[in-house]
Enzyme design. Sequence first.
Site, PDB file in Angstrom:
ATOM      1  N   ARG A 148       0.859  -1.185   0.000  1.00 11.33           N
ATOM      2  CA  ARG A 148       0.000   0.000   0.000  1.00 11.33           C
ATOM      3  C   ARG A 148       0.895   1.235   0.000  1.00 11.33           C
ATOM      4  O   ARG A 148       1.477   1.573   1.025  1.00 11.33           O
ATOM      5  CB  ARG A 148      -0.884  -0.024   1.254  1.00 11.33           C
ATOM      6  CG  ARG A 148      -2.067   0.936   1.214  1.00 11.33           C
ATOM      7  CD  ARG A 148      -2.654   1.104   2.616  1.00 11.33           C
ATOM      8  NE  ARG A 148      -1.813   1.975   3.418  1.00 11.33           N
ATOM      9  CZ  ARG A 148      -1.698   1.927   4.744  1.00 11.33           C
ATOM     10  NH1 ARG A 148      -2.394   1.046   5.442  1.00 11.33           N
ATOM     11  NH2 ARG A 148      -0.903   2.766   5.387  1.00 11.33           N
ATOM     12  N   HIS A 200      -3.462   4.702   4.663  1.00 14.55           N
ATOM     13  CA  HIS A 200      -4.668   3.860   4.639  1.00 14.55           C
ATOM     14  C   HIS A 200      -5.799   4.583   3.905  1.00 14.55           C
ATOM     15  O   HIS A 200      -6.438   4.038   3.013  1.00 14.55           O
ATOM     16  CB  HIS A 200      -5.080   3.523   6.071  1.00 14.55           C
ATOM     17  CG  HIS A 200      -6.405   2.830   6.185  1.00 14.55           C
ATOM     18  ND1 HIS A 200      -6.608   1.554   5.704  1.00 14.55           N
ATOM     19  CD2 HIS A 200      -7.590   3.242   6.706  1.00 14.55           C
ATOM     20  CE1 HIS A 200      -7.880   1.206   5.933  1.00 14.55           C
ATOM     21  NE2 HIS A 200      -8.489   2.213   6.535  1.00 14.55           N
ATOM     22  N   TYR A 242       3.761   5.205  11.640  1.00 19.97           N
ATOM     23  CA  TYR A 242       4.028   3.774  11.832  1.00 19.97           C
ATOM     24  C   TYR A 242       4.924   3.146  10.767  1.00 19.97           C
ATOM     25  O   TYR A 242       5.187   1.951  10.806  1.00 19.97           O
ATOM     26  CB  TYR A 242       2.713   2.991  11.945  1.00 19.97           C
ATOM     27  CG  TYR A 242       1.731   3.221  10.802  1.00 19.97           C
ATOM     28  CD1 TYR A 242       1.836   2.494   9.621  1.00 19.97           C
ATOM     29  CD2 TYR A 242       0.708   4.151  10.918  1.00 19.97           C
ATOM     30  CE1 TYR A 242       0.943   2.698   8.580  1.00 19.97           C
ATOM     31  CE2 TYR A 242      -0.190   4.363   9.892  1.00 19.97           C
ATOM     32  CZ  TYR A 242      -0.066   3.639   8.718  1.00 19.97           C
ATOM     33  OH  TYR A 242      -0.947   3.846   7.695  1.00 19.97           O
TER      34      TYR A 242
HETATM   35  C1  TPP Z   1     -15.034  -5.644  11.345  1.00 22.81           C
HETATM   36  C2  TPP Z   1     -14.216  -4.397  11.132  1.00 22.81           C
HETATM   37  N1  TPP Z   1     -13.324  -4.005  12.068  1.00 22.81           N
HETATM   38  C3  TPP Z   1     -12.610  -2.874  11.898  1.00 22.81           C
HETATM   39  C4  TPP Z   1     -12.775  -2.108  10.770  1.00 22.81           C
HETATM   40  C5  TPP Z   1     -11.998  -0.794  10.603  1.00 22.81           C
HETATM   41  N2  TPP Z   1     -11.007  -0.957   9.514  1.00 22.81           N
HETATM   42  C6  TPP Z   1     -11.274  -0.522   8.271  1.00 22.81           C
HETATM   43  S1  TPP Z   1     -10.077  -0.922   7.198  1.00 22.81           S
HETATM   44  C7  TPP Z   1      -9.144  -1.651   8.383  1.00 22.81           C
HETATM   45  C8  TPP Z   1      -7.837  -2.296   8.019  1.00 22.81           C
HETATM   46  C9  TPP Z   1      -8.037  -3.443   7.107  1.00 22.81           C
HETATM   47  O1  TPP Z   1      -6.807  -3.902   6.648  1.00 22.81           O
HETATM   48  P1  TPP Z   1      -6.678  -4.934   5.464  1.00 22.81           P
HETATM   49  O2  TPP Z   1      -7.664  -6.031   5.623  1.00 22.81           O
HETATM   50  O3  TPP Z   1      -5.256  -5.315   5.368  1.00 22.81           O
HETATM   51  O4  TPP Z   1      -7.134  -4.120   4.171  1.00 22.81           O
HETATM   52  P2  TPP Z   1      -6.496  -2.810   3.551  1.00 22.81           P
HETATM   53  O5  TPP Z   1      -7.171  -1.645   4.195  1.00 22.81           O
HETATM   54  O6  TPP Z   1      -5.036  -2.832   3.824  1.00 22.81           O
HETATM   55  O7  TPP Z   1      -6.801  -2.884   2.110  1.00 22.81           O
HETATM   56  C10 TPP Z   1      -9.785  -1.569   9.617  1.00 22.81           C
HETATM   57  C11 TPP Z   1      -9.227  -2.070  10.876  1.00 22.81           C
HETATM   58  C12 TPP Z   1     -13.707  -2.550   9.819  1.00 22.81           C
HETATM   59  N3  TPP Z   1     -13.918  -1.882   8.695  1.00 22.81           N
HETATM   60  N4  TPP Z   1     -14.405  -3.697  10.005  1.00 22.81           N
END
Ligand code: TPP
Lengths: 358, 329
Positions: free
Chosen positions: A255, A259, A268
Amino acid sequence: MSAGQLKAAITPARLLDETGRLVRGAPKPDAEALAEGYRKLVFARRLNEQCGALVRQGRLAVYPSSRGQEACQVACASVLSDGDWLFPTYRDTAAIAARGVDPVEVLTLLSGDWHCGYDPNEHKVAPQATPLATQLLHAVGVGHAARLKGEDTVVMALCGDGATSEGDFHEACNFAAVFRAPVVFFVQNNKYAISVPLARQSVAPSLAAKAIGYGMPGVRVDGNDLPALEKVLGEAVARARAGEGPTLVEADTYRVESHTNADDASRYRTDDEVTEWLPRDPLLRVKTYLTAVGALDDAREREIHAAAEEMAAAVRAGVGAGSPADPGEIFAHVYSTPTPQLARQRAALRAELDAEEA
Amino acid sequence: MSAGKLTMAQAINAALRDALAEDSSVVVFGEDVAQLGGVFRVTDGLHREFGESRVFDTPLAESGIVGMAVGMAMNGLRPVVEMQFDAFAYPAFEQIVSHVAKLGNRTRGKVRLPIVIRIPYAGGIGGVEHHCDSSEAYYAHTPGLTVVAPATNADAYGLLRAAIAGSDPVIFLEPKKHYFSKEEVDVAIPVPPIGRAVVRRRGNDATLIAYGPSVPVALAAADQAATEGRDLGVVDLRSIVPFDDETVCAEVRRTGRAVVVAEAPGFASVASEIAARVGEQCFHHLEAPVRRVTGFDVPYPAPKLEHHFLPGVDRILDAVDTLQWEDAA
Ligand SMILES: Cc1ncc(C[n+]2csc(CCOP(=O)(O)OP(=O)(O)O)c2C)c(N)n1
Ligand SMILES: [Mg+2]
């Protein structure tokens, strides 16, 4: 499980290396098809950039960028047939656009409206899922239903590395394997879940290796290598279509941006880490290769970028340009027929608005 | 088609069988529902009759069951899923709240989810912990869900048929203490639609409002009151969502007094919502504040103690006694 299967789940498959050269023994990709892929990569990159700009202008509420992951975005859409389904996350706007949905429609939700913007049935694209990994189970359901109805639909289910820690990821993999559902689980391992690095999500040999525990193949692939992604995902789709069940594909990618625009990645991770990934850019290596084999010259490059500019201009013109959301509509779709209570609440809001206008 | 004396489990079984037979898009799945016929035998014989593609066991995972149902409904099927017990539906809560309830709205009505989630619920069976929750408030609080709780075996049949045939997701709460009680059921006689309450007993002095397992208790209380010279009516809600304000309020306006009866803990409960609605809509007709007779605000008690928790005839009649009769004289 054979040693070969374990290796496939751990060592990333690669066809085009970072310098844009075919790896030893790799089959020569069809140059014209790859040039088409390059066009889609440029579009995906341009869409990411355009959305970033729209956020800065306050025209999108938020945008989770897939910059650096464009090869994943393009490949997961291009291996699907019209009747197949795509289950994207919030980060997969470019994949939905690559599937053929008008980006302006896709951006409806992120521009602050309350619905997903496109008709899932028309495009066979589910609404972008935010509750992590929950959509993977829906993908299994669509696939299993297709099987029960005798249809050869394949379902592409997307999630991130962080989402593989959720219970629904486990349940979806297990259900799909037990029911031999025609699902391709495609994990874009971009190394972060917001701020939390992969090492805190899992100490498995790889995310693809988790497939072994479910009794399905797991394949790791260089997530910045478009031809390799199309090959690996294409094979998984073919397996699913042939009734051989699900596959878990992990893309090794990164990425590049924060975020979302609301995040500050400097808290971080180091700039050096990001800089190290930049030469592995998914567009660069395809461009280098195509140029070397004579399938991409300046004129074609200009034509592709001009078309991408047109797309971006249409996005700029289209986002938020529709008629303003009707407040009364928030009551309309909660049930297929509003309950008497909702009808009364709608009338009450209407009266408030009428009084304000008067 | 079935008629005659059926237990509630048999009435639900008949509804599932008739729905499976009439509509090839209906599928039934969950934990132990196939070969075993469910731990309460509600799906008994359906696997044998309709085969593995229509009635099947899943791996043990409630979120998986409901999440898969969402996808199957998106792809044209009508899933009817069983949660084995009320308190074991909680792993599915996120799927229910974030997707089952919202997908129609998120897609501007383009995707509808005709899913029925059957939940054996509430107490009175001497179940050990985690087997007797009254979880209706969680679901009723979630916009997008229809929440149905039959009290009679005819309603169990008719409401389930309506739930399966409808286009919205339904939480179908089956009072498990009535699974094995026999009643006359004639499936040929249609029941009122989901969303309509029914006056089970007309009474002129006060109105008892109940649903699911509390309806028979309210009726017993009304019988008892009649012997003591008090004429109590009983309204059976049948569906908590949609809520039938009209029928409930018409009865309360007539009698001027109301007691809500429900097993769930009373704090922030469906009973509280009913009391508030009645207060708001019937204030000028009320002779006394609306009373609630509910479970205590404690985790569902152990089998040896549950009779202290469950609203019974005496507690209902005590509440009725407090409805300021002295002012009526
Ligand atoms: C059940 C749930 N918990 C927390 C969140 C908050 N949240 C949104 S994106 C994210 C990180 C997700 O990381 P990843 O699965 O690696 O996907 P990326 O964002 O890197 O594409 C979090 C913790 C959420 N959307 N859903
Ligand atoms: Mg990630």
